[in-house]
Scaffold this motif. Structure first.
Motif, PDB file in Angstrom:
ATOM      1  N   VAL A 132       4.182  -9.858  30.648  1.00  0.00           N
ATOM      2  CA  VAL A 132       4.528  -9.234  29.362  1.00  0.00           C
ATOM      3  C   VAL A 132       3.866  -7.870  29.219  1.00  0.00           C
ATOM      4  N   GLY A 133       3.363  -7.346  30.316  1.00  0.00           N
ATOM      5  CA  GLY A 133       2.861  -5.986  30.333  1.00  0.00           C
ATOM      6  C   GLY A 133       1.587  -5.761  29.555  1.00  0.00           C
ATOM      7  N   PHE A 134       0.780  -6.818  29.413  1.00  0.00           N
ATOM      8  CA  PHE A 134      -0.489  -6.724  28.685  1.00  0.00           C
ATOM      9  C   PHE A 134      -0.285  -6.312  27.221  1.00  0.00           C
ATOM     10  N   GLU A 135       0.947  -6.394  26.761  1.00  0.00           N
ATOM     11  CA  GLU A 135       1.258  -6.065  25.361  1.00  0.00           C
ATOM     12  C   GLU A 135       1.259  -7.360  24.565  1.00  0.00           C
ATOM     13  N   LEU A 136       0.098  -7.762  24.083  1.00  0.00           N
ATOM     14  CA  LEU A 136      -0.068  -9.076  23.471  1.00  0.00           C
ATOM     15  C   LEU A 136       0.167  -9.069  21.965  1.00  0.00           C
ATOM     16  N   GLY A 137       0.355  -7.904  21.396  1.00  0.00           N
ATOM     17  CA  GLY A 137       0.629  -7.796  19.966  1.00  0.00           C
ATOM     18  C   GLY A 137       1.911  -7.031  19.723  1.00  0.00           C
ATOM     19  N   PRO A 138       3.061  -7.595  20.101  1.00  0.00           N
ATOM     20  CA  PRO A 138       4.329  -6.882  19.934  1.00  0.00           C
ATOM     21  C   PRO A 138       4.622  -6.575  18.466  1.00  0.00           C
ATOM     22  N   VAL A 139       5.358  -5.510  18.230  1.00  0.00           N
ATOM     23  CA  VAL A 139       5.748  -5.157  16.868  1.00  0.00           C
ATOM     24  C   VAL A 139       6.738  -6.202  16.360  1.00  0.00           C
ATOM     25  N   LEU A 140       6.470  -6.760  15.191  1.00  0.00           N
ATOM     26  CA  LEU A 140       7.315  -7.806  14.620  1.00  0.00           C
ATOM     27  C   LEU A 140       8.336  -7.201  13.664  1.00  0.00           C
ATOM     28  N   PRO A 141       9.566  -7.716  13.650  1.00  0.00           N
ATOM     29  CA  PRO A 141      10.572  -7.205  12.715  1.00  0.00           C
ATOM     30  C   PRO A 141      10.115  -7.217  11.261  1.00  0.00           C
ATOM     31  N   VAL A 142       9.389  -8.254  10.866  1.00  0.00           N
ATOM     32  CA  VAL A 142       8.965  -8.353   9.464  1.00  0.00           C
ATOM     33  C   VAL A 142       8.082  -7.174   9.044  1.00  0.00           C
ATOM     34  N   ALA A 143       7.475  -6.523  10.025  1.00  0.00           N
ATOM     35  CA  ALA A 143       6.592  -5.401   9.701  1.00  0.00           C
ATOM     36  C   ALA A 143       7.359  -4.224   9.110  1.00  0.00           C
ATOM     37  N   PHE A 144       8.683  -4.183   9.328  1.00  0.00           N
ATOM     38  CA  PHE A 144       9.489  -3.059   8.852  1.00  0.00           C
ATOM     39  C   PHE A 144      10.224  -3.349   7.541  1.00  0.00           C
ATOM     40  N   VAL A 145      10.285  -4.610   7.150  1.00  0.00           N
ATOM     41  CA  VAL A 145      11.109  -4.997   5.999  1.00  0.00           C
ATOM     42  C   VAL A 145      10.708  -4.262   4.722  1.00  0.00           C
ATOM     43  N   ARG A 146       9.431  -4.292   4.399  1.00  0.00           N
ATOM     44  CA  ARG A 146       8.973  -3.671   3.155  1.00  0.00           C
ATOM     45  C   ARG A 146       9.288  -2.177   3.145  1.00  0.00           C
ATOM     46  N   GLY A 147       9.147  -1.532   4.285  1.00  0.00           N
ATOM     47  CA  GLY A 147       9.431  -0.109   4.367  1.00  0.00           C
ATOM     48  C   GLY A 147      10.892   0.218   4.152  1.00  0.00           C
ATOM     49  N   VAL A 148      11.796  -0.674   4.581  1.00  0.00           N
ATOM     50  CA  VAL A 148      13.235  -0.467   4.387  1.00  0.00           C
ATOM     51  C   VAL A 148      13.589  -0.557   2.911  1.00  0.00           C
ATOM     52  N   VAL A 149      12.991  -1.522   2.218  1.00  0.00           N
ATOM     53  CA  VAL A 149      13.339  -1.788   0.818  1.00  0.00           C
ATOM     54  C   VAL A 149      12.684  -0.785  -0.123  1.00  0.00           C
ATOM     55  N   ARG A 150      11.491  -0.312   0.227  1.00  0.00           N
ATOM     56  CA  ARG A 150      10.699   0.541  -0.653  1.00  0.00           C
ATOM     57  C   ARG A 150      11.504   1.754  -1.157  1.00  0.00           C
ATOM     58  N   GLY A 151      11.464   1.979  -2.440  1.00  0.00           N
ATOM     59  CA  GLY A 151      12.092   3.159  -3.030  1.00  0.00           C
ATOM     60  C   GLY A 151      13.519   2.957  -3.512  1.00  0.00           C
ATOM     61  N   PHE A 152      14.095   1.769  -3.227  1.00  0.00           N
ATOM     62  CA  PHE A 152      15.483   1.539  -3.611  1.00  0.00           C
ATOM     63  C   PHE A 152      15.641   0.603  -4.807  1.00  0.00           C
ATOM     64  N   CYS A 153      14.564  -0.024  -5.264  1.00  0.00           N
ATOM     65  CA  CYS A 153      14.708  -0.988  -6.357  1.00  0.00           C
ATOM     66  C   CYS A 153      13.364  -1.241  -7.040  1.00  0.00           C
ATOM     67  N   ASP A 154      13.413  -2.042  -8.116  1.00  0.00           N
ATOM     68  CA  ASP A 154      12.189  -2.383  -8.829  1.00  0.00           C
ATOM     69  C   ASP A 154      11.424  -3.459  -8.073  1.00  0.00           C
ATOM     70  N   LEU A 155      10.202  -3.727  -8.509  1.00  0.00           N
ATOM     71  CA  LEU A 155       9.312  -4.648  -7.814  1.00  0.00           C
ATOM     72  C   LEU A 155       9.886  -6.058  -7.728  1.00  0.00           C
ATOM     73  N   GLU A 156      10.489  -6.558  -8.814  1.00  0.00           N
ATOM     74  CA  GLU A 156      11.035  -7.921  -8.830  1.00  0.00           C
ATOM     75  C   GLU A 156      12.169  -8.063  -7.827  1.00  0.00           C
ATOM     76  N   THR A 157      13.078  -7.117  -7.832  1.00  0.00           N
ATOM     77  CA  THR A 157      14.202  -7.156  -6.893  1.00  0.00           C
ATOM     78  C   THR A 157      13.701  -7.037  -5.465  1.00  0.00           C
ATOM     79  N   ALA A 158      12.751  -6.138  -5.253  1.00  0.00           N
ATOM     80  CA  ALA A 158      12.202  -5.934  -3.917  1.00  0.00           C
ATOM     81  C   ALA A 158      11.577  -7.218  -3.381  1.00  0.00           C
ATOM     82  N   SER A 159      10.840  -7.921  -4.222  1.00  0.00           N
ATOM     83  CA  SER A 159      10.172  -9.146  -3.802  1.00  0.00           C
ATOM     84  C   SER A 159      11.178 -10.191  -3.343  1.00  0.00           C
ATOM     85  N   GLU A 160      12.275 -10.350  -4.087  1.00  0.00           N
ATOM     86  CA  GLU A 160      13.295 -11.335  -3.726  1.00  0.00           C
ATOM     87  C   GLU A 160      13.966 -10.967  -2.411  1.00  0.00           C
ATOM     88  N   ILE A 161      14.314  -9.722  -2.253  1.00  0.00           N
ATOM     89  CA  ILE A 161      14.983  -9.273  -1.028  1.00  0.00           C
ATOM     90  C   ILE A 161      14.051  -9.396   0.174  1.00  0.00           C
TER      91      ILE A 161
END
Length: 264
Positions: A132-161
């Protein structure tokens, strides 16, 4: 052995036809391989970060090694041992016992067997880390979710999505998606599905859909999203892989035709 693209852990559809298990374990085929991985990924259980890390490393390892040479339970135990170092610090003895008992499928797991399994896991560790190329901490998809949603909705909607999208990201890790698409694209598709399943809308200040604002390809979101949805159940995922295999073969027979991955 498949040849990765410019991202060392992303492969092409055609690379899937040349997996080590397909050439060394006949009559094992791509459909059998996909379903075998799906089943094994559902067996894995631990904290979210450890599960997700282990699943990604699992897919990467078997892109290079055949399962006949490296039995799943032994490699899974090794992956959890490695992932635990990065995330949960799971007790080594616990990992060995859980997977050793599972591989035995019943009966007492003796101290002698435990010692043998310890040596097997330690023996695989170097090979797995190198593969696995000594890469033991791969980037996880969930790490990007909050960044995609940020700025497009209010906190309540963001939390549900975000909650729904994170679950979709987890489903994606049971499939070949993690070696076909970047983690960020998987996260974007998960957000797209989350908007559909919750009925929530994400729009920019100018009223455009969020994916238009970000300049994303809707066809790619559909491709990834369809596979994630199909992966919920064994039967639908099996049909999904069959369709995918047909498209790969069709594109090889007619290279001038570019088929969209996973379109229905």
């Amino acid at each position: 052995m498949p040849s990765p693209t410019q991202d060392q852990w992303l492969y092409t559809d055609r690379d899937l036809l040349h997996l080590p298990s397909l050439t060394t374990d006949p009559p094992h085929d791509l459909i059998s391989e996909a379903l075998w991985r799906w089943n094994q990924c559902h067996y894995i259980s631990a904290s979210p970060a450890t599960i997700q890390t282990a699943k990604i490393l699992f897919h990467r390892f078997y892109m290079h090694e055949p399962k006949s040479r490296y039995p799943y339970h032994e490699i899974a135990a090794t992956l959890f041992h490695i992932s635990g170092k990065v995330n949960d610090h799971i007790a080594f003895d616990k990992v060995v016992t859980v997977f050793g008992r599972a591989a035995k499928k019943g009966g007492e797991f003796t101290q002698r067997e435990f010692e043998v399994w310890k040596e097997r896991v330690y023996g695989h560790e170097g090979r797995v880390v190198a593969t696995v190329g000594f890469e033991l901490g791969p980037v996880l998809p969930v790490a990007f979710v909050r960044g995609v949603v940020r700025g497009f909705c209010d906190l309540e909607t963001a939390s549900e999505i975000i909650n729904h999208a994170c679950r979709y990201c987890g489903d994606a890790l049971n499939t070949f998606l993690v070696v076909l698409y970047p983690a960020e694209q998987i996260a974007q598709a998960a957000v797209y599905l989350a908007c559909l399943s919750t009925g929530r809308k994400l729009r920019g200040a100018d009223g455009r859909e969020w994916w238009e604002v970000l300049g994303l390809d809707l066809d790619v979101l559909h491709c990834i999203g369809d596979t994630i949805l199909d992966s919920k159940f064994f039967e639908t995922y099996q049909q999904c892989v069959v369709r995918h295999l047909r498209r790969i073969k069709a594109s090889m027979a007619h290279p001038q035709v570019t088929a969209v991955r996973n379109s229905k």
